[in-house]
Design an enzyme around this catalytic site. Structure first.
Site, PDB file in Angstrom:
ATOM      1  N   ALA A  87     -10.039  10.380 -51.446  1.00  0.00           N
ATOM      2  CA  ALA A  87     -10.302   9.614 -50.221  1.00  0.00           C
ATOM      3  C   ALA A  87     -10.151  10.468 -48.967  1.00  0.00           C
ATOM      4  O   ALA A  87     -10.737  10.160 -47.927  1.00  0.00           O
ATOM      5  CB  ALA A  87      -9.377   8.406 -50.151  1.00  0.00           C
ATOM      6  N   SER A  95      -4.530   7.721 -53.117  1.00  0.00           N
ATOM      7  CA  SER A  95      -3.923   6.603 -52.394  1.00  0.00           C
ATOM      8  C   SER A  95      -4.007   6.734 -50.882  1.00  0.00           C
ATOM      9  O   SER A  95      -4.570   7.683 -50.344  1.00  0.00           O
ATOM     10  CB  SER A  95      -2.461   6.413 -52.785  1.00  0.00           C
ATOM     11  N   GLY A 100      -5.762  12.453 -51.829  1.00  0.00           N
ATOM     12  CA  GLY A 100      -6.685  12.677 -52.936  1.00  0.00           C
ATOM     13  C   GLY A 100      -8.134  12.647 -52.482  1.00  0.00           C
ATOM     14  O   GLY A 100      -8.459  13.040 -51.360  1.00  0.00           O
ATOM     15  N   TYR A 158      -5.014   2.465 -53.358  1.00  0.00           N
ATOM     16  CA  TYR A 158      -3.759   1.715 -53.417  1.00  0.00           C
ATOM     17  C   TYR A 158      -2.784   2.304 -52.411  1.00  0.00           C
ATOM     18  O   TYR A 158      -2.956   3.422 -51.929  1.00  0.00           O
ATOM     19  CB  TYR A 158      -3.180   1.720 -54.836  1.00  0.00           C
TER      20      TYR A 158
END
Length: 128
Positions: free
Chosen positions: A75, A25, A73, A58
């Site tokens: 990303a 996220s 995470g 998200y």
């Protein structure tokens, strides 16, 4: 027929953290979320101005007024602290709804403090 259009955008936010070991996220300062009309758990597209990466994730609500923009995470591998990003949310509208739709655009400074709110962008507008 439905069309997908820009709902809201946080423009040129500065990445404050990258947390690889989190589940996933993007964490966004609650004040910025409210100004942009972005909801917790809403899907967003993130564009990294520094390296051109584009990805979806998200939203998790961050501490109000903190300026937090944290990629979590996987990303986290696509950004570095200090990178400039554009965070965009989209919505589906009927053609009738589209006629009156006004996106929420939030311009921020280097500390992720709001400097301008708008409902449109002009060609060649730059708040660099």
């Amino acid at each position: 027929m439905l069309i997908e259009v820009l709902k809201s955008k946080i423009h040129r936010a500065t990445v404050t953290e990258a947390n690889l070991n989190y589940v996933g996220s993007i964490t966004i300062d609650e004040e910025l979320m409210e100004a942009a009309g972005i909801l917790e758990n809403e899907k967003v597209q993130v564009v990294n101005i520094n390296n051109g990466e584009r990805f979806e994730t998200y939203v998790i609500k961050g501490e109000r007024g903190s300026g937090t923009i944290c990629l979590n995470g996987a990303a986290a591998r696509l950004v570095q602290v200090g990178d400039k990003v554009i965070i965009m949310a989209y919505c589906l509208l009927t053609m009738e709804e589209y006629k009156t739709h006004m996106p929420k655009i939030v311009f921020v400074d280097d500390n992720n403090k709001i400097v301008k709110l708008s409902n449109k962008e002009e060609h060649s507008e730059c708040l660099c």
